[in-house]
Write a protein that holds these residues in place. Structure first.
Motif, mmCIF file in Angstrom:
data_model
loop_
_atom_site.group_PDB
_atom_site.id
_atom_site.type_symbol
_atom_site.label_atom_id
_atom_site.label_comp_id
_atom_site.label_asym_id
_atom_site.label_seq_id
_atom_site.Cartn_x
_atom_site.Cartn_y
_atom_site.Cartn_z
ATOM 1 N N LEU A 1 8.808 48.548 17.483
ATOM 2 C CA LEU A 1 9.936 47.647 18.120
ATOM 3 C C LEU A 1 9.398 46.270 17.655
ATOM 4 O O LEU A 1 10.066 45.348 17.554
ATOM 5 C CB LEU A 1 10.205 47.869 19.311
ATOM 6 N N ALA B 1 16.012 46.246 24.285
ATOM 7 C CA ALA B 1 16.148 47.497 23.654
ATOM 8 C C ALA B 1 15.996 48.727 24.704
ATOM 9 O O ALA B 1 15.019 48.342 25.425
ATOM 10 C CB ALA B 1 15.034 47.965 22.517
ATOM 11 N N GLY C 1 6.878 51.394 20.905
ATOM 12 C CA GLY C 1 6.868 49.703 21.372
ATOM 13 C C GLY C 1 5.979 49.040 20.120
ATOM 14 O O GLY C 1 6.556 47.903 19.857
ATOM 15 N N THR D 1 8.435 44.560 29.464
ATOM 16 C CA THR D 1 8.628 45.587 29.495
ATOM 17 C C THR D 1 9.260 45.941 30.823
ATOM 18 O O THR D 1 8.771 45.213 31.875
ATOM 19 C CB THR D 1 7.531 46.509 29.220
ATOM 20 N N LEU E 1 11.835 45.504 26.224
ATOM 21 C CA LEU E 1 12.078 47.219 26.230
ATOM 22 C C LEU E 1 12.391 47.424 27.527
ATOM 23 O O LEU E 1 11.343 47.237 28.438
ATOM 24 C CB LEU E 1 10.847 47.830 25.597
#
Length: 267
Positions: free
Chosen positions: A108, A27, A105, A144, A116
Motif C-alpha cells: 500500500l 484503505a 502495508g 494504522t 490503513l
C-alpha cells in the motif's frame, strides 16, 4: 426502491487511478476467519460479518463525501488456532499472518496509500492486529487503525444478552442474530443451544473481560466449540446490531481520514 451506493473497491481501479488518490485516502481491510462456529453457524461467519459491514460502511462513507476511502478485498484466512482442533477451521500461524499484514502495508505504501484501517470480525486476531498496527507505523510510516464491529466480550465488551454473563464470545446470541440478518440460509437454529461456562463466575480476577486473561481453546468448554447462548437469536436483533456497527464504522473512517498523532512542542 433506491439502489444502495456501491463501495469504491481498490481492485476495480487502475494503477494510475490508485496513484492519483488523495493523500488522506483510507484503505479499509476486513479481517475475517474460516473456523468452526458450532453446529448452527457456518465456518464463514466471521468473514461474512466483517466483509459485509466493511463494504456497507465504505459505501456509506464514500456517499457522505467527508473522506476518501477504498475497500480492500477481505482476508478470509487468519489466526484461528484456538479452533484448530475442529474440522472446517483453516488458520494461519501468527507469524504467517503477521508477514501477510506487513506485506500488504508495504504494498500500500508503494501505491501511495498512507492510512490503513483493519475492520476485524474475529477476536482471535485482536492482539496480533495491535502488533501489526505498530509494525506498519514503524516500518512504513503508515497511519494504522484497528476497529472491531463491536468490542468482544472477552476483551472488555459486553455480550448482546445479559444472561450470557459476559461470555457470549463465539457463536452466541450476537453472532447468530447477525447471521440471521445477513445470511439466514446458512443458519441452523434448530441446532443452537446454551453453552455458557458459568463456573468462570467463581473467579474474581481471571476470566473473559476480567483484569487477568487466560489461555483457552474453544473445545475447553465442550465439544460443540461455541461459547454463548444462541437460543432466542433473531434477525431483527441482528439487523439493529449490524446497522449500529456500520454507523460507527462510517464515523471511524471519517476520523481516520483526518487523524494525526498530536505532537507536543518543545518547552
Amino acid at each position: 426502491m433506491p439502489v444502495p451506493p456501491r463501495a469504491p473497491r481498490f481492485v476495480d481501479l487502475t494503477a494510475p487511478a490508485i496513484a492519483a488518490l488523495p493523500a488522506d485516502t483510507v484503505a479499509v481491510l476486513p479481517l475475517g476467519a474460516i473456523e468452526q462456529h458450532g453446529p448452527h453457524l457456518p465456518v464463514s461467519t466471521d468473514f461474512v460479518i466483517a466483509t459485509e459491514a466493511a463494504e456497507a460502511a465504505v459505501a456509506a462513507a464514500a456517499q457522505r463525501g467527508h473522506a476518501s476511502v477504498v475497500l480492500l478485498e477481505g482476508l478470509a484466512y487468519t489466526k484461528s488456532d484456538e479452533h484448530a482442533w475442529s474440522p472446517g477451521t483453516i488458520w494461519l500461524s501468527w507469524d504467517t499472518l503477521m508477514r501477510v499484514l506487513v506485506d500488504i502495508g508495504r504494498s500500500l505504501q508503494t501505491s501511495g496509500i498512507t492510512r490503513l484501517l483493519f475492520v476485524n470480525g474475529h477476536g482471535g486476531n485482536s492482539a496480533l492486529g495491535q502488533v501489526a498496527n505498530r509494525e506498519l507505523r514503524r516500518r512504513f510510516g503508515l497511519q494504522t487503525f484497528f476497529a472491531h464491529l463491536s468490542l468482544p466480550a472477552d476483551q472488555g465488551g459486553t455480550s448482546s444478552r445479559e444472561d450470557e454473563l459476559g461470555m457470549g464470545i463465539h457463536g452466541g446470541h450476537g453472532e447468530t442474530s447477525l447471521m440471521l440478518h445477513l445470511r439466514p440460509d446458512l443458519v441452523h437454529l434448530e441446532h443452537a443451544g446454551r453453552r455458557v461456562p458459568e463456573a468462570l463466575t467463581a473467579y474474581r480476577h481471571i476470566g473473559f473481560g476480567k483484569p487477568v486473561s487466560f489461555g483457552w481453546l474453544s473445545d475447553d468448554f465442550g465439544p460443540d466449540g461455541y461459547i454463548g447462548d444462541a437460543t432466542g437469536a433473531d434477525a431483527d436483533a441482528g439487523k439493529a446490531r449490524f446497522e449500529a456497527a456500520v454507523g460507527t464504522l462510517v464515523e471511524v473512517i471519517e476520523e481516520a481520514a483526518r487523524f494525526e498523532v498530536p505532537r507536543s512542542s518543545a518547552p
